[in-house]
Design an enzyme around this catalytic site. Structure first.
Site, mmCIF file in Angstrom:
data_model
loop_
_atom_site.group_PDB
_atom_site.id
_atom_site.type_symbol
_atom_site.label_atom_id
_atom_site.label_comp_id
_atom_site.label_asym_id
_atom_site.label_seq_id
_atom_site.Cartn_x
_atom_site.Cartn_y
_atom_site.Cartn_z
ATOM 1 N N GLU A 196 -15.980 -19.900 33.825
ATOM 2 C CA GLU A 196 -17.436 -19.757 33.744
ATOM 3 C C GLU A 196 -17.888 -19.185 32.402
ATOM 4 O OE1 GLU A 196 -16.342 -20.545 37.739
ATOM 5 O OE2 GLU A 196 -15.636 -18.944 36.409
ATOM 6 N N HIS A 227 -18.241 -16.634 48.095
ATOM 7 C CA HIS A 227 -18.953 -17.907 48.226
ATOM 8 C C HIS A 227 -20.306 -17.763 48.934
ATOM 9 C CE1 HIS A 227 -14.878 -19.242 47.371
ATOM 10 N NE2 HIS A 227 -15.306 -20.478 47.196
#
Length: 333
Positions: free
Chosen positions: A60, A128
């Site tokens: 990321e 998540h």
């Protein structure tokens, strides 16, 4: 008008942005060949090519760091695969993306849109199902927005991509499969404007993203007891359209703020503070918050106890109305 799921509406917005401006480029993990884990970008690589729909490594910080440079020459759209994966890119976002325009006295813009699926209630595993929006609303220099329905998913994404400002675009993943009518040519509400999605007179219920639908369900349920709830969809979290909020509070005199993120230090606290500052003499009761718990997000089998639901919202409505509720057990006088 076209009926689309929330996810398909986002995909349609991305497709339109790619068609309208050859400088727009998409980057993310598995967004090309796979079409994204939620299939939001399905078919876009085949349609526009691997040079404009780029599968990146699982890094990321690398995705956002690369996008900062690309944004100098065009409009980069990055996908962070899940909310809990955004933290490796935190330094780039708060130290570079948010600061470059200010640091260069306006000489440099960063037209970067960062798409982030967020929130819980999908039975997923650790990292998540998080709601990290407050980290970014606290960072000056970023726009933070979140749609709650397919029409806004399409329209707001197109506006975010076209903006010269960096935009964190939070997508409520539990709503990806909900359907709605989308007018692909409709004149959109400005990106920083809240919307009153249900008129009411007794209580203002302020929500955003994944909980707007739940708030509307709560408002409908409250009619059985003769309670009229006005529901506001904030849409933009930074900046917040406090004028629309203030107008509603001055009408109803009562406010309930809801979000999935933990209560302590959450966005609801700032909203409650501003309401108190701007609407003190109109308030009939202190603003109430209905939020996630001050714990890490739990395993899937416990998430129903974590995520605010209709009953918790209506209990807060009872609190501001001075009715019997879970905290007092008595009627305020």
């Amino acid at each position: 008008m076209t009926e689309l799921t929330f996810a398909r509406a986002i995909g349609a917005g991305l497709r339109r942005a790619l068609q309208d401006d050859g400088r727009v480029l998409l980057m993310g993990e598995d967004i090309g060949e796979l079409g994204g884990v939620f299939r939001v970008t399905d078919g876009l690589k085949h349609e526009f090519g691997a040079e404009r729909v780029v599968d990146t490594p699982l890094a990321e910080s690398g995705i956002v760091g690369t996008a900062v440079g690309l944004a100098f020459r065009g409009y980069a759209v990055c996908e962070i695969q899940f909310d809990g994966f955004i933290y490796p890119a935190f330094n780039q976002i708060v130290a570079q993306v948010a600061k470059l325009h200010y640091r260069t006295r306006g000489a440099v813009t960063v037209p970067l849109t960062l798409r982030v699926p967020y929130g819980g209630a999908i039975g997923s595993v650790e990292h998540h199902s998080e709601s990290p929006e407050a980290y970014f609303t606290h960072t000056a220099g970023l726009r933070v927005v979140t749609p709650s329905n397919p029409q806004d998913a399409y329209s707001m994404l197109r506006m975010a991509i076209a903006s010269d400002d960096p935009v964190i675009f939070f997508e409520p993943k539990r709503r990806y499969w909900s359907k709605g009518e989308v007018d692909l040519e409709a004149e959109p509400l400005p990106l920083d404007r809240a919307r009153v999605v249900r008129e009411g007179t007794d209580v203002t219920l302020i929500a955003y993203g994944p909980l707007v639908a739940t708030a509307l369900d709560a408002a409908e349920a409250a009619t059985d007891e003769g309670i009229s709830i006005e529901v506001i969809d904030l849409r933009s979290l930074a900046p917040i359209d406090f004028d629309t909020v203030e107008d509603s509070i001055k009408k109803t005199g009562r406010a309930v703020i809801v979000h999935e993120a933990a209560q302590f230090g959450g966005l609801g606290a700032e909203i409650a503070a501003v309401i108190t500052d701007r609407c003190f003499y109109s308030l009939e009761a202190p603003p109430q918050r209905v939020t996630g718990l001050n714990t890490p997000y739990p395993p899937a089998k416990l998430e129903d106890h974590f995520v605010p639901d209709l009953d918790r919202m209506l209990d807060a409505v009872d609190r501001v109305l001075g009715r019997v509720n879970s905290l007092t057990g008595w009627v305020a006088r």
